[in-house]
Structure formats: C-alpha cells, structure tokens
Scaffold this motif. Structure first.
Motif, PDB file in Angstrom:
ATOM      1  N   THR A 387      -1.118   2.310  -8.216  1.00  0.00           N
ATOM      2  CA  THR A 387      -2.085   2.781  -8.982  1.00  0.00           C
ATOM      3  C   THR A 387      -3.306   3.391  -8.657  1.00  0.00           C
ATOM      4  N   THR A 401      -4.860  -3.155 -14.873  1.00  0.00           N
ATOM      5  CA  THR A 401      -4.278  -2.259 -14.158  1.00  0.00           C
ATOM      6  C   THR A 401      -5.356  -1.133 -13.921  1.00  0.00           C
ATOM      7  N   ARG A 517      -3.515  -4.851  -9.846  1.00  0.00           N
ATOM      8  CA  ARG A 517      -2.148  -5.022  -9.860  1.00  0.00           C
ATOM      9  C   ARG A 517      -1.419  -3.683  -9.991  1.00  0.00           C
ATOM     10  N   ARG A 519       1.748  -1.355 -11.799  1.00  0.00           N
ATOM     11  CA  ARG A 519       2.143  -1.447 -13.111  1.00  0.00           C
ATOM     12  C   ARG A 519       3.286  -0.213 -12.981  1.00  0.00           C
TER      13      ARG A 519
END
Length: 531
Positions: A387, A401, A517, A519
């Motif tokens: 991301t 996220t 993180r 996703r």
C-alpha cells in the motif's frame, strides 16, 4: 494397400499377441529395470545404423539473430521448422520382412488399432504386432524424442514394447515404427526417469500428510543417455491446494535438489510454470524432489504437473537466472496464486525473475516490451502489491493501513504527516515488481512498482500535517497505464517479504525502515506485448 491391410489381419491371427500398454501406473525407476535388456535385444549396432542423425550428436544452439541482445536468448524449435532427416531416403529403404514398410508399422502402432478397446478390456490384439517387425531405425536407444499426441498431450517417441514396459499409453504414431507414448504417474513416493511425464494427484489426499516425487537425472540411464539434461520445466496443467493465510502458505509445494531457488507456493496455480536448473546429468547425476506438504483441515488438493527434461545443448533453455520464461511476442503473466476472484492473496517470500525472449516484430527484433494490467471481469484485482501512502490520522506505529487505490514507486516515502515523529517510511521496498527502465508514454520513468495501480507517477516528497487532512494523503495515481521498457534482455523481478503485518522495528541492514501493514494484496496479472 488393401493387400497390405489384409496381411496385417492375417498375421494377427497367427502371431502371439499380448496386452497393450497397461492403464495402471508404475514407478518408472522400477519399470526401467528391464529396459536395458530390452534395448540390448532389440537394438542394432550403431556402426550399421543408417538412421543415426546429427540431431542427437550435434544439437547446438542456433546462432542468435542479428540485433538480439546476446546469447542469453535463443529461439525455440516452435519458431523454426524442425529438420526432417527421414524424408529424403525413406522411400529407398527396403521394406521389412513382412513387406509392410513404415506406413503399415506406424498404422499398427497408432490408436487406429490399439485404442479400439475400452480401458477395462486389456485385450489388444495388435499391441505386440509392431514389435515383431524389425524397426528401420537401427539404434532404439535414441528413440526417446518428444512428441505430441493427437489430443495435445506431451509424450515420447519410443517402441511399443518400451511404452508397454512403462505402462504408458500409445496415442498416435511417430516416424521409424515408433508410437507417441503418453506417460502418467499418480500417487506419492514414485520416481520419474522419462521426459514428458505427467505427475497427477492420487484419488484421495489426506491431511495432514505429504506427497513427494523424485526426478532422477543420470546420463547412464538408457532413456537419457543421448541427451544430458541441464534443466527441468514444470508445467502446472492443474494445481489447487489450500490458500495462504495472511500471505503464508499452510499447504506448501517446494522443490529440492535443483540449483534454482524456487519459491514456496500454494493456492491456485493452474497454467503456471517453472524452469529449474540442474547440474548436467552427463557430468553429475542428481535427484530433484517435488514435495507437497498438506496442513490439517479440509481443502481441495489436486494437481497435474507435466515434467519436461531439457537437454543441455538445446536452444530453448531458459536463461539460468529465470524461474519463468516466455517465448512469444504477446501473452499474459501473473504471480503465483493470482486469481480473477475477490479474496485471493499474494504469497509471502517470493523472489524470482520472469524473462521474455526477444521476439521478431515485423521481421525485426523487438525494441521494447510493454506491460498492461489484465482485464478482471470476475472481481479480481489485477495489480495490488503493498500500500502506497498513509491515510488520515494513520501512523506506522499503530499498524493501521495505508490508503488503497493509489500507485507507488521507489523504495521510501518521507512521511511528515505525523507531526510528532516525521520519518522515512518504506514503500516499494519489501514488496514490489521491478521493471528496469520502465516508463510511461510521456517518458516518466520508475523501476519499482507497488500500490494498487501500475503507474510511474511519483508520490509527493512530503505531506502536510495530519491535523489539516480530511481525506487520505494524496499521492501516486488511481489508474493503471501501460509501462514499457527498452532494456534487454526483457525481464521483470517479483519480490515479497515474509509478512503482511506492519514493520515497526528497524533492524538494519535487512529491515532499514518502518512500514505500514499490508491489506488485501493480490499480486499481479499483466498482459505483455513486444513491439
């Protein structure tokens, strides 16, 4: 012709005929124990072999076309007419003692006679008739060429008796009184020595359990003696195991014994392939293991993998650093376990090269290779690798996220949206697709790509304070575009790390920056075109 056919049926009534190729599968290593003796009985001296051709002894790579990158790339036999060493003198050869000639012997070895009976009925009255006719090919040890059956299956050209010995299935005929023998091994713990063998899953796969197959490579084996092997190509005709959990495989497929470091894969990989480098079997015999390990739990587990053994001197070998190799001007390439369906995830710990042979376009070597995301009519995501940019109020330390829908390039992003602790954040550093020299139509260039769109549009150098934001931080692009590279040899590299979780602790040099993180990463599906 009618007279010859009449002779065939008359002889069938008097000769001792036996069973055809068995449908039950056997271990090829066990089956081949009788091969040396069989070949000793049925072969002729090579000194009297009128059919010894340079194909086996002078199999040298074709000189690269002018303008190609280098000897790194060759041309496959599919793009050139195979030399036919048999047409010129075949009509002048004396016919066999039965006056049938090659036409009749090929007819006997074909499915016209032997496939007239159901698998349940093992009586095949013409199965051994071919073996009672001395072949015009003198040295039967060379009779293991690759072939394709009328149904499109890969096989090997060999004598009917050898096909029967290995419990193969004759499907169509080859030249020189041979049949196209399709070989299938199912179950676990078997050993394969024949080129173009299909490894199929057993009828029932329990869990937890494991299932392995050994590919034995040794130039001392009669079926490999004329063609030392340097590569194995695995074609996954079908491949389904349990899907990954947060990118990590619970069911695993692994390769051992090859010099190529093949990644661990799982999920759905039908249509994928791998090239595995091995030491030359003419110098160092070796065993390559294909290994499934199944975790506990219910899941669909089935596979059909074609195993091709590639000769060292063949001009269609993949470059040594390429796990996948594409030999056409257009096509589609995707990461392992990519699916056109919602919920499919990319795999962790991937690190391999995908190579494209330079092709002829309008009679000239291609000057660039272009990549575009493929169409996804069934709800999949054609490009999603990590991301790209932090959203409103998000920080990397909380493990929340980054914003989806944006493209990203480069390795890091300077995030000053967290006013108390602005920092450099990893972007396309741990998970990325590398396209050296990649650029759009306007000349904007980037080599590392990630995010939710394939686009070299850069992220901003810095962000405004998070307190002023009502929407996620801007950056990148929301749409994918075509990316082309002129750098030869054409190659892309796919790499992912071992986690989808946030990276909050720096441990240089392997983990130099923190990262949010991931996703919903799906990997990639790209259409390629050379021009």
């Amino acid at each position: 012709m009618a007279f010859k056919i009449a002779i065939i049926f008359t002889l069938a009534a008097f000769l001792n005929v036996g069973q055809g190729c068995e449908t039950n599968q056997v271990d090829q290593l066990t089956a081949r124990q009788g091969l040396d003796e069989l070949l000793k009985e049925e072969s002729y001296s090579s000194a009297n072999n009128l059919w010894t051709t340079p194909y086996y002894y002078n199999y040298q790579p074709r000189t690269p076309l002018p303008g190609f990158a280098n000897a790194y790339e060759g041309r496959t036999p599919m793009n050139r007419q195979q030399p036919n060493y048999f047409i010129k003198d075949e009509d002048s050869l004396p016919e066999s003692r039965l006056f049938l000639g090659n036409i009749a012997t090929n007819l006997i070895g074909s499915s016209l006679f032997n496939n007239r009976f159901s698998p349940a009925n093992q009586f095949r009255p013409f199965a051994n008739l071919l073996n009672r006719i001395p072949p015009n090919s003198a040295n039967s040890r060379s009779a293991f060429d690759a072939c394709t059956s009328p149904a499109g299956e890969a096989g090997i050209c060999t004598m009917s008796s050898v096909c029967s010995l290995f419990a193969g299935r004759p499907s169509g005929s080859c030249s020189l009184s041979r049949v196209c023998c399709v070989n299938v091994v199912n179950g676990c713990g078997k050993t394969v020595t024949l080129n173009n063998t299909y490894w199929q899953s057993p009828a029932t796969v329990s869990s937890p359990s494991n299932c392995a197959l050994t590919i034995k490579l040794d130039a001392k084996l009669a079926e490999q003696s004329f063609k030392p092997i340097c590569q194995i190509r695995l074609d996954m005709v079908s491949f389904t195991t349990a899907p990954p959990v947060a990118g990590t495989c619970t069911d695993t497929f692994q390769v051992g014994g090859a010099t190529t470091m093949a990644p661990t894969i799982c999920g759905v990989n039908s249509g994928q392939h791998m090239y595995l480098n091995v030491p030359s079997s003419g110098v160092t015999p070796s065993d390559v293991q294909l290994m499934f390990n199944f975790a506990a739990g219910a899941a669909t587990r089935s596979w059909n993998i074609k195993i091709a053994m590639l000769p060292c001197a063949a001009d269609y070998l993949a470059p040594s650093d390429c796990l996948q190799y594409f030999t056409s001007a257009t096509g589609r390439v995707s990461s392992f376990n990519w699916q056109d369906t919602a919920g499919a995830h990319q795999l962790n710990n991937q690190n391999y090269n995908i190579c494209f042979r330079t092709e002829l376009v309008s009679s000239q070597p291609a000057t660039e290779a272009c990549l575009s995301v493929c169409q996804v009519p069934n709800g999949g995501d054609a490009f999603y690798i990590t991301t790209p940019a932090p959203g409103s109020g998000e920080t990397v330390t909380t493990g929340t996220t980054f914003a989806a829908t944006l493209s990203a390039v480069g390795t890091t992003f300077f995030d000053n949206s967290v006013t108390t602790a602005p920092r450099t954040v990893a972007v396309c550093l741990y998970d990325f697709l590398l396209v050296t020299g990649g650029r759009d139509a306007n000349g904007i260039e980037a080599d590392r790509y990630c995010g939710n769109a394939l686009n070299p549009a850069p992220l901003p150098a810095a962000n405004v304070p998070v307190t002023t934001l009502a929407v996620p931080v801007p950056g990148g692009a929301t749409t994918s575009i075509q990316v082309c590279t002129p750098v030869k040899p054409f190659k892309i590299t796919y790499k992912t790390d071992g986690t989808e979780a946030a990276i909050t602790t720096v441990t240089a040099p392997t983990v130099p920056f923190v990262a949010a993180r991931d996703r919903g990463n799906t990997g990639f599906c790209l259409d390629f075109q050379q021009r």
